[in-house]
Write an enzyme that holds these catalytic residues in place. Structure first.
Site, short mmCIF file in Angstrom:
data_model
loop_
_atom_site.label_atom_id
_atom_site.label_comp_id
_atom_site.label_asym_id
_atom_site.label_seq_id
_atom_site.Cartn_x
_atom_site.Cartn_y
_atom_site.Cartn_z
N GLY A 1 7.86 -2.18 0.40
CA GLY A 1 9.09 -2.75 -0.59
C GLY A 1 10.31 -2.07 -0.23
N GLN B 1 3.40 14.61 0.41
CA GLN B 1 4.76 13.95 0.31
C GLN B 1 5.63 14.36 -0.98
OE1 GLN B 1 3.60 9.61 -0.19
NE2 GLN B 1 5.19 9.69 -1.68
N GLN C 1 12.17 4.72 3.30
CA GLN C 1 10.71 4.72 3.81
C GLN C 1 10.48 3.78 4.74
OE1 GLN C 1 7.21 5.88 1.17
NE2 GLN C 1 7.13 3.36 0.89
N ASP D 1 12.00 1.33 -1.57
CA ASP D 1 11.78 2.63 -0.99
C ASP D 1 12.52 2.28 0.48
OD1 ASP D 1 10.21 4.66 -2.79
OD2 ASP D 1 9.31 2.54 -2.88
N HIS E 1 4.58 -3.68 -7.25
CA HIS E 1 3.16 -3.44 -6.32
C HIS E 1 2.54 -5.14 -6.11
CE1 HIS E 1 3.26 0.54 -8.20
NE2 HIS E 1 3.38 0.94 -6.64
N LEU F 1 -0.06 0.75 -10.88
CA LEU F 1 0.67 -0.55 -10.36
C LEU F 1 1.22 -1.22 -11.37
CD1 LEU F 1 -2.65 -1.73 -8.35
CD2 LEU F 1 -0.71 -0.30 -7.81
P1 AMP Z 1 4.50 3.49 -4.65
O1 AMP Z 1 3.30 3.21 -5.36
O2 AMP Z 1 5.76 3.82 -5.40
O3 AMP Z 1 4.09 4.67 -3.40
O4 AMP Z 1 4.92 1.92 -3.91
C1 AMP Z 1 4.01 1.67 -3.07
C2 AMP Z 1 4.96 0.36 -2.40
O5 AMP Z 1 5.41 -0.50 -3.36
C3 AMP Z 1 6.01 0.69 -1.51
O6 AMP Z 1 6.10 0.13 -0.31
C4 AMP Z 1 7.22 0.50 -2.23
O7 AMP Z 1 8.67 0.36 -1.61
C5 AMP Z 1 6.76 -0.66 -3.31
N1 AMP Z 1 7.51 -0.81 -4.52
C6 AMP Z 1 7.49 0.09 -5.44
N2 AMP Z 1 8.09 -0.39 -6.41
C7 AMP Z 1 8.93 -1.55 -5.88
C8 AMP Z 1 9.52 -2.69 -6.78
N3 AMP Z 1 10.14 -2.59 -7.71
N4 AMP Z 1 9.95 -3.92 -6.07
C9 AMP Z 1 9.46 -3.82 -4.65
N5 AMP Z 1 8.47 -2.96 -4.06
C10 AMP Z 1 8.04 -1.80 -4.93
#
Ligand code: AMP
Length: 284
Positions: free
Chosen positions: A147, A61, A153, A150, A37, A33
Site C-alpha cells: 500500500g 520492526q 516502506q 506506508d 488490506h 485486516l
Molecule cells: P500492515 O498490516 O499495516 O503492515 O499493512 C500491510 C499492507 O497493507 C502494507 O502494504 C500497507 O501499506 C497496506 N495498507 C495498510 N493500510 C492501508 C490502507 N489504508 N490503504 C492501502 N493499503 C494499506
C-alpha cells in the site's frame, strides 16, 4: 483456503501451484485486516492465479517502547475475511517459525531509512526488509502488493527488490480511506471516540496542504509550517514529523510533481501516518 503455519507446508503448496503454471501474488500484512488490506488482496486476485496473504506481527520492526505486545491479533476475524474474499493461502507463522532464536542476517536498507518513519523508528525498516525478504524467499511470488499508505516502506521494498535481484514485481496500491477521509489502519482501533474525531485533522490538513501546493506554493517550509500550525489547534494531536521528500526520501526545498508530503501525527498515544504524492488526484 489453506490456513498454514509452517514454512515447509507453504513451500509444498506453492510448488504444486507452480508445477501447474499458476502465478503467485503475495500480500504481506500484520493482520487486523481492514478494507485497505482487502484492496491489496483484490488487486492480487485480479492479476495472479493464486493469492497468498501473510499475517505476521514482526517483532523486529518494533522498537522497545512501541506497541508490539499490544498490537491487535484478531486471527479468527482475519481468517473469516480471507475466506470471504477467497484467498488461496493464509500464512500465519509463529514468531519462532520465522525468526527462530539465532537470526544473524539482516537486510541493510542504507540511507533510504534515514528520514521520516526510519528516523523516528530506528531499526524499523531493517526489520521490515529482513522479514519481507524471508517472506519473498518462502512464497516465491511473481508479484507482491504494497500500500502507498506506508510510502517509505513501498520505496524501500522496491529498491531492495532491484538491488538484491528478487524476481518479483512490486505493485503499489492506493490508500484506502474511511468515508470521512481518515486513512484506514489497524491502529485506528486504539482511538477513543473523541480521538477518532480529532484524528480527522490529519487528512483534512493534508488535503488543505496539497491544495496550497496545487495553487502554486512551491516552498516546502511554508507548507510544513501551515501543517504544523493547523495541527497545534487540536489538543490531542502532536506532530511526529511532516516533510516533503523526493523518491529517495530526501527532504526537498522546492516542491515538484512526484514529491511526497509525508506526515506522522500522534493522536493521544496513537501514532498515525498519512501522505500524498504531488500530482496524483486527491480522492477524499
Ligand atoms: P500492515 O498490516 O499495516 O503492515 O499493512 C500491510 C499492507 O497493507 C502494507 O502494504 C500497507 O501499506 C497496506 N495498507 C495498510 N493500510 C492501508 C490502507 N489504508 N490503504 C492501502 N493499503 C494499506
Amino acid at each position: 483456503m489453506h490456513y498454514l503455519k509452517d514454512i515447509s507446508e507453504v513451500r509444498k503448496k506453492i510448488s504444486e501451484y507452480k508445477k501447474n503454471n499458476k502465478s503467485i501474488g503475495l500480500v504481506p500484512t500484520m493482520g487486523a485486516l481492514h478494507k485497505g488490506h482487502v484492496s491489496l488482496i483484490e488487486s492480487s486476485k485480479k492479476s495472479c492465479d493464486i493469492t497468498v496473504v501473510s499475517v505476521f506481527v514482526n517483532p523486529i520492526q518494533f522498537g522497545p517502547n512501541e506497541d508490539f505486545h499490544k498490537y491487535p491479533r484478531p486471527i479468527e476475524q482475519d481468517i473469516k475475511i480471507c475466506e470471504e474474499v477467497e484467498v488461496d493461502i493464509l500464512f500465519n507463522p509463529a514468531v519462532e517459525e520465522i525468526i527462530g532464536d539465532n537470526l544473524k542476517t539482516f537486510v541493510d536498507i542504507s540511507d533510504l531509512g534515514d528520514n521520516l518513519c526510519g528516523a523516528k523508528r530506528p531499526g524499523h525498516f531493517r526489520g521490515v526488509a529482513t522479514i519481507v525478504s524471508k517472506l519473498f524467499n518462502i512464497t516465491t511470488p511473481n508479484r507482491a502488493f504494497f500500500g502507498k499508505k506506508d510510502i517509505q516502506q513501498l520505496y524501500i521494498i522496491k529498491k531492495m527488490v532491484e538491488d538484491l535481484n528478487f524476481n518479483i514485481e512490486i505493485i503499489p496500491c492506493s490508500i484506502i480511506r474511511e468515508a470521512d477521509g481518515l486513512a484506514m489502519s489497524s491502529r485506528n482501533r486504539y482511538l477513543s471516540e473523541k480521538e477518532r474525531i480529532d484524528s480527522l485533522v490529519i487528512n483534512r490538513t493534508l488535503k488543505e496542504a496539497v491544495k496550497l501546493i496545487e495553487d502554486g506554493e512551491i516552498n516546502s517550509k511554508n507548507v510544513i509550517s501551515f501543517f504544523e500550525n493547523k495541527i497545534k489547534e487540536i489538543n490531542s494531536a502532536k506532530i511526529d514529523y511532516v516533510n516533503v521528500v523526493n523518491e529517495n526520501m530526501k527532504n526537498v526545498e522546492l516542491i515538484e510533481k512526484g514529491n511526497i508530503i509525508a506526515i506522522a501525527v500522534y493522536i493521544g498515544k496513537t501514532r498515525l501516518i498519512d501522505n500524498h504524492i504531488i500530482g496524483e488526484k486527491i480522492c477524499w
